[in-house]
Design an enzyme around this catalytic site. Sequence first.
Site, PDB file in Angstrom:
ATOM      1  N   THR A   4       0.784  -1.319  -0.144  1.00  0.00           N
ATOM      2  CA  THR A   4      -0.121   0.149  -0.206  1.00  0.00           C
ATOM      3  C   THR A   4       1.033   1.281   0.072  1.00  0.00           C
ATOM      4  O   THR A   4       0.353   2.279  -0.532  1.00  0.00           O
ATOM      5  CB  THR A   4      -0.897   0.041   1.401  1.00  0.00           C
ATOM      6  OG1 THR A   4      -1.927  -1.224   1.057  1.00  0.00           O
ATOM      7  CG2 THR A   4      -1.877   1.199   1.417  1.00  0.00           C
ATOM      8  N   ASP A  87       0.014  -6.838   4.851  1.00  0.00           N
ATOM      9  CA  ASP A  87      -0.613  -7.965   5.028  1.00  0.00           C
ATOM     10  C   ASP A  87       0.417  -9.181   5.375  1.00  0.00           C
ATOM     11  O   ASP A  87      -0.049  -9.984   6.206  1.00  0.00           O
ATOM     12  CB  ASP A  87      -1.289  -8.407   3.701  1.00  0.00           C
ATOM     13  CG  ASP A  87      -2.567  -7.576   3.403  1.00  0.00           C
ATOM     14  OD1 ASP A  87      -2.906  -6.758   4.180  1.00  0.00           O
ATOM     15  OD2 ASP A  87      -3.234  -7.896   2.385  1.00  0.00           O
TER      16      ASP A  87
END
Length: 340
Positions: A4, A87
């Site tokens: 991200t 993640d």
Amino acid sequence: MGGTIAGLAADPEGNPNKYKAGQVGIDSLLAHIASALPQNIAVISEQLANMNSRNLSESLLTDLGNRIQECLNDLLVKGIVITHGTDTMEETGLFLQATCGHRAQILGKRIVITGAMLPANAPAADGPRNLVDAISWASMPLENCPNGVYAVMSGKVCLAMDLAKRHGSALNAPLRDSPTSPVNLINPSWLSCVKAVQAAWGEDLPIPKAEEWPWVEILTSHAGARARTIKHWLTSEVLGLVLAGTGAGGFHDDWSEPLDEAIDRGIALVRTSRTGSGATYPHIPEKDAHGCMASGTLSAPRARIALQLALNAAETLKISGKALTWQDFFARIANLPEFR
Ligand code: ASP
């Protein structure tokens, strides 16, 4: 590596969760923060991947580990920062500690992993600050902080092996339960814990070859767990199972018989807890079968990487005449001093 921190939202003013990870190159991310970087260092960048880390592969971990080792051996490299999706930072953090942590310590260098929860073009993007903090931490003078493998997010630093993403969207999601210290203000009790962990980490484990990672799966025990979930794996080529158990690492009684059969077939078992925190100790709640290890404070994703590295080490080092079992190698990681 992407994530991200290198993501772009289609509508930056709209929902920040609607974005694509791994879109912006590392050179652009660095150009954006150039004026905020420490002046006494030269930053050289390399794009190993630019991806959503939910797709992280074992072969990419191999490439990353090998590249980090080359960089550590380079006399001109003072420290290494890795941008990464949040993640699976948990897996990469443990992997780097177990395969590069000792080398970083003896060579006097820091490896720092960072990422972001908001895409690069979000108005309140957290990536730029995280990247500046990570580079500062990687280049901070030695007397202020020991070497080793760290993670930096939302103004805090922790050992990379302690980082876990424990919230789907909060800006501090990846550091929630980890013992941390503010990036520029090291807390003395935190520092002594870091030193205790590092003193106990005496030897790095070998990095598995790209296509030779042992096959290990995570299975979660739950209400209504079925014996056939375990039986399903008995005829496969799986080499290890991580059992994300209830509470302190217990599993459904219906799993007992097929798990004994798994052990007889040479499948390595590790028990951990699905609760997300706390520890799983040997022989609690029941006596462990020989061939089943408790994970200590390792979460299921970390225990899985640790088991893969342990199985690989036992196999690789057997060839060079060191007769240690996967349990010996796994214990080195799971039995590091508790840091709570
Ligand atoms: N899905 C993203 C990734 O792991 C999440 C993030 O980076 O925060 O790449």
